[in-house]
Design a protein around this motif. Structure first.
Motif, short mmCIF file in Angstrom:
data_model
loop_
_atom_site.label_atom_id
_atom_site.label_comp_id
_atom_site.label_asym_id
_atom_site.label_seq_id
_atom_site.Cartn_x
_atom_site.Cartn_y
_atom_site.Cartn_z
N VAL A 84 48.84 42.64 31.18
CA VAL A 84 50.04 41.86 31.52
C VAL A 84 49.92 41.28 32.92
CG1 VAL A 84 52.52 42.04 31.93
CG2 VAL A 84 51.52 43.07 29.89
N VAL A 85 49.46 42.08 33.87
CA VAL A 85 49.30 41.60 35.25
C VAL A 85 48.26 40.48 35.31
CG1 VAL A 85 48.47 42.24 37.54
CG2 VAL A 85 50.11 43.69 36.36
N THR A 86 47.14 40.67 34.60
CA THR A 86 46.10 39.65 34.58
C THR A 86 46.63 38.34 34.01
OG1 THR A 86 44.41 41.34 34.32
CG2 THR A 86 43.79 39.10 33.74
N LEU A 87 47.34 38.43 32.91
CA LEU A 87 47.91 37.23 32.30
C LEU A 87 48.91 36.57 33.24
CD1 LEU A 87 48.13 35.44 29.79
CD2 LEU A 87 49.94 36.95 28.99
N GLY A 88 49.77 37.36 33.86
CA GLY A 88 50.77 36.80 34.77
C GLY A 88 50.15 36.13 35.99
N VAL A 89 49.19 36.79 36.61
CA VAL A 89 48.53 36.20 37.78
C VAL A 89 47.74 34.96 37.39
CG1 VAL A 89 46.76 36.60 39.54
CG2 VAL A 89 48.46 38.35 39.09
N GLY A 90 47.09 35.01 36.24
CA GLY A 90 46.34 33.84 35.78
C GLY A 90 47.23 32.65 35.52
N LEU A 91 48.38 32.88 34.90
CA LEU A 91 49.31 31.78 34.65
C LEU A 91 49.94 31.26 35.93
CD1 LEU A 91 51.08 33.04 31.40
CD2 LEU A 91 49.50 31.13 31.61
N ALA A 92 50.24 32.17 36.86
CA ALA A 92 50.90 31.76 38.10
C ALA A 92 49.96 31.04 39.05
CB ALA A 92 51.51 32.98 38.79
N THR A 93 48.73 31.53 39.17
CA THR A 93 47.82 30.97 40.19
C THR A 93 46.79 30.00 39.62
OG1 THR A 93 46.22 32.77 39.98
CG2 THR A 93 48.02 33.07 41.56
N LYS A 94 46.55 30.03 38.33
CA LYS A 94 45.49 29.24 37.69
C LYS A 94 44.13 29.55 38.30
CE LYS A 94 48.53 26.70 35.46
NZ LYS A 94 49.32 27.48 34.60
N ASN A 95 43.96 30.79 38.77
CA ASN A 95 42.73 31.22 39.42
C ASN A 95 42.17 32.40 38.63
OD1 ASN A 95 40.75 32.32 41.08
ND2 ASN A 95 41.87 31.84 42.95
N VAL A 96 41.02 32.20 38.00
CA VAL A 96 40.43 33.23 37.14
C VAL A 96 40.02 34.45 37.96
CG1 VAL A 96 38.51 33.73 35.58
CG2 VAL A 96 39.65 31.54 35.45
N LEU A 97 39.42 34.22 39.10
CA LEU A 97 38.96 35.34 39.92
C LEU A 97 40.13 36.20 40.40
CD1 LEU A 97 36.50 36.72 41.06
CD2 LEU A 97 36.68 35.26 43.07
N ALA A 98 41.22 35.55 40.82
CA ALA A 98 42.40 36.30 41.25
C ALA A 98 42.98 37.10 40.09
CB ALA A 98 43.45 35.36 41.82
N ALA A 99 42.99 36.52 38.90
CA ALA A 99 43.51 37.23 37.73
C ALA A 99 42.65 38.44 37.39
CB ALA A 99 43.57 36.27 36.54
N ILE A 100 41.33 38.26 37.41
CA ILE A 100 40.43 39.38 37.09
C ILE A 100 40.58 40.49 38.12
CG2 ILE A 100 38.00 40.07 36.97
CD1 ILE A 100 37.45 37.28 35.77
N LEU A 101 40.59 40.14 39.39
CA LEU A 101 40.68 41.16 40.44
C LEU A 101 42.03 41.89 40.41
CD1 LEU A 101 38.91 39.34 43.40
CD2 LEU A 101 38.01 41.17 41.94
N SER A 102 43.11 41.15 40.17
CA SER A 102 44.42 41.81 40.10
C SER A 102 44.52 42.72 38.88
CB SER A 102 45.54 40.77 40.09
OG SER A 102 45.47 39.98 38.92
N GLY A 103 43.96 42.30 37.77
CA GLY A 103 43.95 43.15 36.58
C GLY A 103 43.11 44.40 36.77
N ALA A 104 41.96 44.24 37.42
CA ALA A 104 41.11 45.41 37.69
C ALA A 104 41.81 46.38 38.64
CB ALA A 104 39.77 44.96 38.27
N ALA A 105 42.45 45.84 39.67
CA ALA A 105 43.17 46.70 40.61
C ALA A 105 44.31 47.42 39.91
CB ALA A 105 43.69 45.86 41.78
N THR A 106 45.01 46.73 39.04
CA THR A 106 46.10 47.36 38.30
C THR A 106 45.57 48.45 37.37
OG1 THR A 106 47.35 45.29 38.33
CG2 THR A 106 48.01 46.93 36.70
N LEU A 107 44.48 48.18 36.66
CA LEU A 107 43.91 49.17 35.76
C LEU A 107 43.50 50.43 36.52
CD1 LEU A 107 42.89 50.08 32.99
CD2 LEU A 107 40.72 48.96 33.54
N TYR A 108 42.74 50.26 37.59
CA TYR A 108 42.27 51.44 38.33
C TYR A 108 43.42 52.13 39.05
CZ TYR A 108 37.57 50.16 37.13
OH TYR A 108 36.43 49.89 36.43
N GLY A 109 44.40 51.37 39.52
CA GLY A 109 45.56 51.98 40.15
C GLY A 109 46.37 52.81 39.16
N MET A 110 46.60 52.26 37.98
CA MET A 110 47.36 52.99 36.95
C MET A 110 46.58 54.20 36.44
SD MET A 110 50.33 51.61 36.44
CE MET A 110 50.84 52.04 34.80
N LEU A 111 45.27 54.07 36.30
CA LEU A 111 44.47 55.23 35.88
C LEU A 111 44.52 56.33 36.94
CD1 LEU A 111 41.34 53.52 34.28
CD2 LEU A 111 43.14 54.82 33.10
#
Length: 109
Positions: free
Chosen positions: A78-105
């Motif tokens: 959800v975070v990856t999708l949201g950041v990707g739609l908001a910023t139109k930046n693939v790298l920002a979306a991937i990094l934010s999703g990875a940070a969210t995944l590892y943070g939640m784990l």
């Protein structure tokens, strides 16, 4: 059940030849020709389609939990999708999703 070495090497070599052939057909035979505008327009969406195709099975049916709902992976998606739609930046979306995944784990164990 173990596969014998001969069969394994036949499969590896066959897949290598097949992979080379698929790449060669596109770049070797078509690479020096002008492609039609409609094909170029469709090829722009290839990268956009690949990332969700790789990630969706891990979100919908995560192997690590035998298909059970997994809050860290869904949150990361959800975070990856949201950041990707908001910023139109693939790298920002991937990094934010990875940070969210590892943070939640880390938080949920």
């Amino acid at each position: 059940m173990m596969i014998d070495r001969t069969s394994l090497w036949i499969v590896i070599i066959g897949l290598g030849i097949g992979s080379f052939f698929l790449r060669f057909v596109f770049t070797g035979l078509v690479g020096n020709r002008q492609m039609p505008a409609w094909l170029l327009r469709h090829l722009r969406y290839t990268a956009v389609a690949i990332l969700p195709a790789l990630v969706a099975p891990q979100v919908i049916w995560p192997a690590g939990t035998d298909g059970q709902f997994d809050l860290p992976r869904v949150s990361a998606a959800v975070v990856t999708l949201g950041v990707g739609l908001a910023t139109k930046n693939v790298l920002a979306a991937i990094l934010s999703g990875a940070a969210t995944l590892y943070g939640m784990l880390f938080l949920l164990g």
